[in-house]
Enzyme design. Structure first.
Site, PDB file in Angstrom:
ATOM      1  N   LYS A  59       0.966  -1.288  -0.206  1.00 19.78           N
ATOM      2  CA  LYS A  59      -0.053   0.073  -0.063  1.00 19.78           C
ATOM      3  C   LYS A  59       0.791   1.430  -0.072  1.00 19.78           C
ATOM      4  O   LYS A  59       0.464   2.454  -0.304  1.00 19.78           O
ATOM      5  CB  LYS A  59      -0.920   0.013   1.155  1.00 19.78           C
ATOM      6  CG  LYS A  59      -2.168  -1.181   1.035  1.00 19.78           C
ATOM      7  CD  LYS A  59      -3.092  -0.702   0.227  1.00 19.78           C
ATOM      8  CE  LYS A  59      -4.340  -1.858   0.429  1.00 19.78           C
ATOM      9  NZ  LYS A  59      -5.391  -1.447  -0.480  1.00 19.78           N
ATOM     10  N   SER A 309       1.335  -9.674  -0.006  1.00 18.77           N
ATOM     11  CA  SER A 309       0.897  -8.301  -0.131  1.00 18.77           C
ATOM     12  C   SER A 309       1.368  -7.509   1.408  1.00 18.77           C
ATOM     13  O   SER A 309       1.276  -6.381   1.183  1.00 18.77           O
ATOM     14  CB  SER A 309      -0.389  -8.233  -0.080  1.00 18.77           C
ATOM     15  OG  SER A 309      -1.210  -8.912   0.393  1.00 18.77           O
TER      16      SER A 309
END
Length: 323
Positions: A59, A309
């Site tokens: 992110k 992730s």
């Protein structure tokens, strides 16, 4: 690659621009080959270690790109977002880098570790209910009160473009790449990777992986339009959100297949990554590998990349024992 209006949401050019814009603020994370796992599964497995990224998740890429893309006039107003954690921390960090205010909405069931990460950047989150509608309503109210610019966790094109830099790096880091497995929640990472990879290397297959308890993208692909989540209790907290209206058309057009994985599969994948690859993956970060394990025969003899992730693991929330 088009939005519901027919215009491209992001292009390869947007992703290449993002790569240059964020280079000084993010980690070019390694693609780490794991010999033990490769031998066991019968395919060549490398992990794209976004758990080693700033704020512990991919992110950071989209957040920095979005915040650094703002004009000076826009930036003065600050930024607002809603997120279960990793995007929230990434926006808080990006805002601090630029020296502007950040206003952040988080679901009340967010991981304490992720709440603490946001607070560490000097931002006090505003809490709301867990549904997508509740998140968006709370963020809209906060935006109305502050006048800040909304940076959506996956629908803002600059966020998608930033996440797409993961795909560019993988193509450069792994020669002869056959397949990439990507977790999907709102779809920003998946959409960005799809645009990068399918533009440059359409022969490389891209697979989405989703928790069976958060199967909205799977249902959306069957229905032909974004479908709402039916529950919010998967251990993969970062994937509880609804697939986006802007990300879904890209996913629908380009994704090669989608795999659903169980909660037990996710926890087992976390442990295997820790034991054999010596990497820490949070539940959402282990989902893509769980999909590879479940469908290993489909990738026999292939060179595969699995995106971890994120690595913001709260050990109190997860039991990593074998089933």
């Amino acid at each position: 690659m088009s939005s519901p209006t027919g215009h491209p949401v992001i292009t390869l050019g947007d992703i290449r621009s993002a790569e240059q814009r964020i280079a000084d603020f993010v980690v070019r994370t390694p693609a780490i080959r794991c010999e033990a796992i490769s031998d066991r599964l019968g395919c060549d497995v490398s992990f794209k270690a976004e758990n080693l990224q700033h704020v512990g998740a991919f992110k950071a890429r989209g957040a920095v790109n979005a915040v650094m893309s703002l004009s000076d006039q826009e930036a003065e107003r600050g930024v607002v977002t809603h997120s279960s954690g990793n995007h929230a921390a990434a926006i808080a960090r990006a805002a601090r880098l630029r020296g502007i205010p950040a206003f952040i909405v988080m679901p009340e069931d967010s991981s304490p570790k992720k709440i603490a990460a946001v607070e560490s950047f000097g931002v006090a989150p505003v809490f709301c209910g867990p549904s997508t509608q509740q998140r968006e309503q709370a963020a809209a109210e906060l935006q109305r009160r502050t006048g800040a610019i909304l940076v959506h966790p996956f629908e803002t094109p600059a966020v998608m473009a930033g996440q797409g830099t993961v795909g560019l790096e993988l193509l450069e880091q792994i020669s002869g790449l056959d397949a990439i497995l990507v977790p999907v929640g709102g779809g920003g990472l998946l959409a960005g990777v799809l645009v990068a990879v399918k533009t440059l290397r359409p022969d490389v297959k891209v697979f989405a992986v989703e928790p069976a308890l958060a199967d909205d993208t799977a249902r959306s692909l069957k229905a032909g339009s974004p479908q709402p989540p039916t529950r919010y209790d998967t251990v993969a907290d970062g994937l509880r959100t609804q697939v986006g209206d802007r990300t879904f058309p890209i996913i629908e057009e380009f994704v090669d297949d989608l795999f659903l994985v169980s909660e037990a599969d996710i926890l087992s994948a976390m442990r295997t990554i820790a034991e054999d690859a010596h990497l820490v993956a949070e539940p959402s970060g282990a989902v893509a590998f769980a999909g590879l394990v479940d469908h290993a025969e489909r990738f026999a003899g292939q060179t595969t990349a699995v995106i971890i992730s994120g690595g913001n693991l709260n050990f109190g929330d997860c039991q990593l024992g074998r089933e």
